[in-house]
Design an enzyme around this catalytic site. Structure first.
Site, short mmCIF file in Angstrom:
data_model
loop_
_atom_site.label_atom_id
_atom_site.label_comp_id
_atom_site.label_asym_id
_atom_site.label_seq_id
_atom_site.Cartn_x
_atom_site.Cartn_y
_atom_site.Cartn_z
N HIS A 261 -0.54 11.36 3.78
CA HIS A 261 -0.24 12.59 4.55
C HIS A 261 -0.94 13.86 4.26
O HIS A 261 -0.92 13.91 2.76
CB HIS A 261 1.16 12.66 5.06
CG HIS A 261 2.03 13.14 3.94
ND1 HIS A 261 2.04 14.23 3.36
CD2 HIS A 261 2.91 12.30 3.30
CE1 HIS A 261 2.84 14.15 2.23
NE2 HIS A 261 3.35 13.03 2.29
N GLU B 239 8.34 6.94 2.93
CA GLU B 239 8.57 7.07 1.58
C GLU B 239 9.78 6.69 0.97
O GLU B 239 10.75 6.34 1.72
CB GLU B 239 8.24 8.85 1.47
CG GLU B 239 8.27 9.24 -0.02
CD GLU B 239 7.08 8.85 -0.88
OE1 GLU B 239 6.96 7.73 -1.21
OE2 GLU B 239 6.23 9.64 -1.06
#
Length: 297
Positions: free
Chosen positions: A108, A203
């Site tokens: 990202h 994550e």
């Protein structure tokens, strides 16, 4: 570009060597008798990667690598990485009877939590929290962190390459910054491939509220074209106040690779996160043919 071959019993990783926030990487992964992934990393910025590799500027990076060194002694890689066009990759794929797939891994763009960590004088104190805690990753304003303006521009900068990569499926972490990156990066893909959210691609979970996802209803409203089938509704069911151990991240990485093996698509993009991808490449893959893959994504 890299290729992977390996056995069919553990987990898989992917990471990029030239990216700071929004990156895309390609490599090939061969699992014995089952599949070959060709995976790719795209990168737009290099400064942060160089900094994160520095023990003096980012001691937490050293902490991650030390934890991975321990895990490497306990867990066997599921695949071995080669340059994508390597004759050795083609030979291994033929010898093992593997199907070839291309997987593009994207980290990202810069999130508000990344910016907070870069600009704050306070570092993570979650192991010995103060009162109140000062860790930039636990502040309420970074919950399920969104992209900054820079992060949006980094994701947008990937559009041309993402449009040309030919992915017929975009797999994305359900965290907001990954969804935004996937949306912006593949905005010009024609036709736009289907998007599938995958809980295991998140994550490292726990403690840091930037990694606590919103209710799926909120994500569906913002990204109505993303398929969230299989994800629990309501508040984040995986969230805890304790940080997920690296063994948990490694197990999820294994699950992602196994899931990718079951997909009918031959060209897939995966948009997710740096620590997850670092674990993926350092634990699930034997990247010795291209050691740069071990570096921070």
């Amino acid at each position: 570009r890299q290729g992977f071959t390996g056995s069919d019993n553990t987990h898989s990783n992917t990471q990029q060597h030239t990216m700071s926030d929004s990156k895309l990487k390609k490599a090939s992964l061969a699992v014995l008798g089952a599949i070959v992934f060709a995976s790719d990393k795209f990168s737009t910025v290099a400064e942060m990667v160089e900094d994160r590799a520095s023990a003096t500027k980012f001691p937490e990076a050293v902490k991650h690598f030390k934890a991975l060194e321990v895990l490497r002694e306990e867990l066997a890689p599921v695949a071995r990485a080669f340059p994508l066009d390597s004759p050795a990759l083609k030979e291994a794929a033929q010898k093992e009877g593997a199907i070839v797939k291309t997987v593009h891994f994207v980290r990202h763009g810069q999130g508000v939590h990344n910016l907070a960590a870069l600009t704050s004088v306070n570092k993570c104190d979650c192991k010995n929290p103060g009162n109140p805690p000062v860790c930039p990753y636990v502040q309420p304003e970074v919950k399920d962190a969104r992209l900054t303006e820079l992060g949006e521009s980094q994701a947008t900068a990937l559009q041309e390459r993402a449009a040309q990569c030919g992915a017929t499926l975009v797999v994305v972490s359900p965290l907001q910054r990954a969804l935004q990156t996937a949306h912006l990066a593949f905005l010009k893909a024609d036709p736009r491939p289907p998007f599938q959210a995958l809980e295991d691609a998140r994550e490292q979970i726990g403690a840091h509220v930037c990694d606590c996802r919103r209710p799926i209803a909120d994500a569906k409203a913002q990204f109505p074209y993303v398929c969230f089938d299989g994800l629990a509704e309501g508040e984040d069911p995986l969230w805890t106040t304790a940080r997920e151990p690296k063994t948990g991240v490694a197990a999820r990485a294994q699950n992602v690779v196994r899931w990718l093996r079951t997909r009918p698509e031959e060209n897939i993009a995966v948009v997710c996160h740096s620590s997850f991808l670092l674990t993926l490449f350092n634990i699930a893959l034997d990247c010795s043919p291209d050691p740069t893959l071990y570096e921070w994504f």
